[in-house]
Design a protein around this motif. Sequence first.
Motif, mmCIF file in Angstrom:
data_model
loop_
_atom_site.group_PDB
_atom_site.id
_atom_site.type_symbol
_atom_site.label_atom_id
_atom_site.label_comp_id
_atom_site.label_asym_id
_atom_site.label_seq_id
_atom_site.Cartn_x
_atom_site.Cartn_y
_atom_site.Cartn_z
ATOM 1 N N ILE A 37 0.817 -1.216 0.000
ATOM 2 C CA ILE A 37 0.000 0.000 0.000
ATOM 3 C C ILE A 37 0.849 1.264 0.000
ATOM 4 O O ILE A 37 0.439 2.282 -0.587
ATOM 5 C CB ILE A 37 -0.994 -0.001 1.195
ATOM 6 C CG1 ILE A 37 -2.099 1.038 0.958
ATOM 7 C CG2 ILE A 37 -0.274 0.238 2.510
ATOM 8 C CD1 ILE A 37 -2.895 0.838 -0.289
ATOM 9 N N THR A 38 2.025 1.223 0.605
ATOM 10 C CA THR A 38 2.891 2.415 0.597
ATOM 11 C C THR A 38 3.346 2.778 -0.809
ATOM 12 O O THR A 38 3.189 3.936 -1.231
ATOM 13 C CB THR A 38 4.102 2.213 1.529
ATOM 14 O OG1 THR A 38 3.637 2.082 2.882
ATOM 15 C CG2 THR A 38 5.053 3.401 1.444
ATOM 16 N N PRO A 39 3.918 1.828 -1.589
ATOM 17 C CA PRO A 39 4.266 2.191 -2.970
ATOM 18 C C PRO A 39 3.060 2.529 -3.831
ATOM 19 O O PRO A 39 3.163 3.350 -4.746
ATOM 20 C CB PRO A 39 4.992 0.944 -3.497
ATOM 21 C CG PRO A 39 4.623 -0.166 -2.589
ATOM 22 C CD PRO A 39 4.402 0.471 -1.248
ATOM 23 N N VAL A 40 1.898 1.918 -3.548
ATOM 24 C CA VAL A 40 0.683 2.263 -4.294
ATOM 25 C C VAL A 40 0.298 3.714 -4.020
ATOM 26 O O VAL A 40 -0.035 4.467 -4.940
ATOM 27 C CB VAL A 40 -0.483 1.316 -3.930
ATOM 28 C CG1 VAL A 40 -1.808 1.859 -4.459
ATOM 29 C CG2 VAL A 40 -0.231 -0.073 -4.510
ATOM 30 N N ILE A 41 0.362 4.118 -2.769
ATOM 31 C CA ILE A 41 0.042 5.504 -2.406
ATOM 32 C C ILE A 41 1.036 6.468 -3.031
ATOM 33 O O ILE A 41 0.662 7.522 -3.570
ATOM 34 C CB ILE A 41 0.034 5.674 -0.871
ATOM 35 C CG1 ILE A 41 -1.150 4.909 -0.263
ATOM 36 C CG2 ILE A 41 -0.037 7.148 -0.480
ATOM 37 C CD1 ILE A 41 -1.135 4.850 1.259
ATOM 38 N N GLU A 42 2.309 6.111 -2.989
ATOM 39 C CA GLU A 42 3.360 7.000 -3.493
ATOM 40 C C GLU A 42 3.321 7.145 -5.014
ATOM 41 O O GLU A 42 3.722 8.179 -5.546
ATOM 42 C CB GLU A 42 4.731 6.485 -3.054
ATOM 43 C CG GLU A 42 4.973 6.599 -1.552
ATOM 44 C CD GLU A 42 6.298 5.986 -1.141
ATOM 45 O OE1 GLU A 42 6.915 5.286 -2.002
ATOM 46 O OE2 GLU A 42 6.716 6.173 0.012
ATOM 47 N N ASN A 43 2.830 6.119 -5.710
ATOM 48 C CA ASN A 43 2.864 6.127 -7.176
ATOM 49 C C ASN A 43 1.523 6.448 -7.835
ATOM 50 O O ASN A 43 1.446 6.481 -9.061
ATOM 51 C CB ASN A 43 3.363 4.767 -7.688
ATOM 52 C CG ASN A 43 4.834 4.544 -7.413
ATOM 53 O OD1 ASN A 43 5.697 5.051 -8.128
ATOM 54 N ND2 ASN A 43 5.144 3.792 -6.366
ATOM 55 N N ASN A 44 0.485 6.649 -7.025
ATOM 56 C CA ASN A 44 -0.833 6.946 -7.583
ATOM 57 C C ASN A 44 -1.432 8.160 -6.873
ATOM 58 O O ASN A 44 -1.828 8.062 -5.704
ATOM 59 C CB ASN A 44 -1.771 5.744 -7.421
ATOM 60 C CG ASN A 44 -1.330 4.545 -8.232
ATOM 61 O OD1 ASN A 44 -1.602 4.447 -9.425
ATOM 62 N ND2 ASN A 44 -0.633 3.633 -7.577
ATOM 63 N N PRO A 45 -1.512 9.285 -7.565
ATOM 64 C CA PRO A 45 -2.047 10.511 -6.949
ATOM 65 C C PRO A 45 -3.425 10.329 -6.333
ATOM 66 O O PRO A 45 -3.724 10.930 -5.297
ATOM 67 C CB PRO A 45 -2.090 11.495 -8.124
ATOM 68 C CG PRO A 45 -1.028 11.019 -9.055
ATOM 69 C CD PRO A 45 -1.044 9.525 -8.941
ATOM 70 N N VAL A 46 -4.283 9.498 -6.930
ATOM 71 C CA VAL A 46 -5.625 9.322 -6.397
ATOM 72 C C VAL A 46 -5.583 8.661 -5.019
ATOM 73 O O VAL A 46 -6.377 9.006 -4.126
ATOM 74 C CB VAL A 46 -6.497 8.497 -7.381
ATOM 75 C CG1 VAL A 46 -5.979 7.075 -7.521
ATOM 76 C CG2 VAL A 46 -7.950 8.485 -6.915
ATOM 77 N N PHE A 47 -4.666 7.725 -4.814
ATOM 78 C CA PHE A 47 -4.511 7.102 -3.503
ATOM 79 C C PHE A 47 -3.794 8.037 -2.537
ATOM 80 O O PHE A 47 -4.098 8.061 -1.339
ATOM 81 C CB PHE A 47 -3.743 5.778 -3.628
ATOM 82 C CG PHE A 47 -4.592 4.636 -4.083
ATOM 83 C CD1 PHE A 47 -5.374 3.916 -3.201
ATOM 84 C CD2 PHE A 47 -4.626 4.289 -5.428
ATOM 85 C CE1 PHE A 47 -6.163 2.868 -3.623
ATOM 86 C CE2 PHE A 47 -5.420 3.243 -5.867
ATOM 87 C CZ PHE A 47 -6.189 2.529 -4.962
ATOM 88 N N LYS A 48 -2.853 8.822 -3.041
ATOM 89 C CA LYS A 48 -2.148 9.788 -2.206
ATOM 90 C C LYS A 48 -3.116 10.839 -1.671
ATOM 91 O O LYS A 48 -3.068 11.196 -0.484
ATOM 92 C CB LYS A 48 -1.038 10.458 -3.016
ATOM 93 C CG LYS A 48 -0.184 11.436 -2.219
ATOM 94 C CD LYS A 48 0.639 10.723 -1.161
ATOM 95 C CE LYS A 48 1.618 11.671 -0.486
ATOM 96 N NZ LYS A 48 2.411 10.990 0.571
ATOM 97 N N THR A 49 -4.001 11.307 -2.531
ATOM 98 C CA THR A 49 -5.007 12.294 -2.123
ATOM 99 C C THR A 49 -5.940 11.706 -1.068
ATOM 100 O O THR A 49 -6.283 12.375 -0.079
ATOM 101 C CB THR A 49 -5.826 12.762 -3.338
ATOM 102 O OG1 THR A 49 -4.946 13.367 -4.288
ATOM 103 C CG2 THR A 49 -6.880 13.771 -2.929
ATOM 104 N N TYR A 50 -6.346 10.464 -1.277
ATOM 105 C CA TYR A 50 -7.251 9.800 -0.335
ATOM 106 C C TYR A 50 -6.557 9.597 1.009
ATOM 107 O O TYR A 50 -7.162 9.810 2.076
ATOM 108 C CB TYR A 50 -7.691 8.457 -0.917
ATOM 109 C CG TYR A 50 -8.755 7.757 -0.120
ATOM 110 C CD1 TYR A 50 -10.023 8.316 0.028
ATOM 111 C CD2 TYR A 50 -8.514 6.528 0.477
ATOM 112 C CE1 TYR A 50 -11.016 7.672 0.754
ATOM 113 C CE2 TYR A 50 -9.500 5.873 1.205
ATOM 114 C CZ TYR A 50 -10.742 6.452 1.337
ATOM 115 O OH TYR A 50 -11.721 5.815 2.061
#
Length: 199
Positions: free
Chosen positions: A144-157
């Motif tokens: 989930i950490t690399p997913v958040i870091e590499n996807n703005p939509v997850f980072k925003t969430y």
Amino acid sequence: IDSFGGISKVLLVSLVATLLVIGCVVFETMALIVSTLAILFYSVIVAVFVYPSWESIEEVDKKIEEFSSQLNSPILSISGISHLSGTSIIAELNNLKKFTNASQVIRYAGMNPIVYQSGNFNATMTRLSKKGSKYLRKTLYQIITPVIENNPVFKTYYNKKIAEGKSHRCAQGHCVRKLLRVIFHIIKTGESFNPELIR
């Protein structure tokens, strides 16, 4: 002779055996003899049986990547999910054959929150059920950490949850549930990940 970490197995065993002889001669105590024998036995087991060569590890990784490429799952269209983690998730979910909605997947991963209720009382603090597959849950938290870091939509969430006062771990849990809903959708439809379609 196979080597481990630049030191041959024979050299490792010889070194420990030498320590055994020195310990027995100098101290002549039964406790030292027993403990040194235990160290010798453990070293031999570790050197010979436990650790494979780096070549073997690389070969396994290569085979997993080849299998994942042939499978060509849309889960790999999510930045931050590798061939190894993607294959692990697909294997744990059995390609979603027994799930009809995303909520079932979330419960299977043990990521559904438990709400405490008693009469008119509703708890403000909840915890995860942690039922289902602990291996799937562990993999999801690892990626989930690399997913958040590499996807703005997850980072925003994630940032939204932090702004609401959630802890880092709690915000990650929200993102994991969001990720599971995305995974359910793209595997069921065969579509690639499209962040513009995520609410």
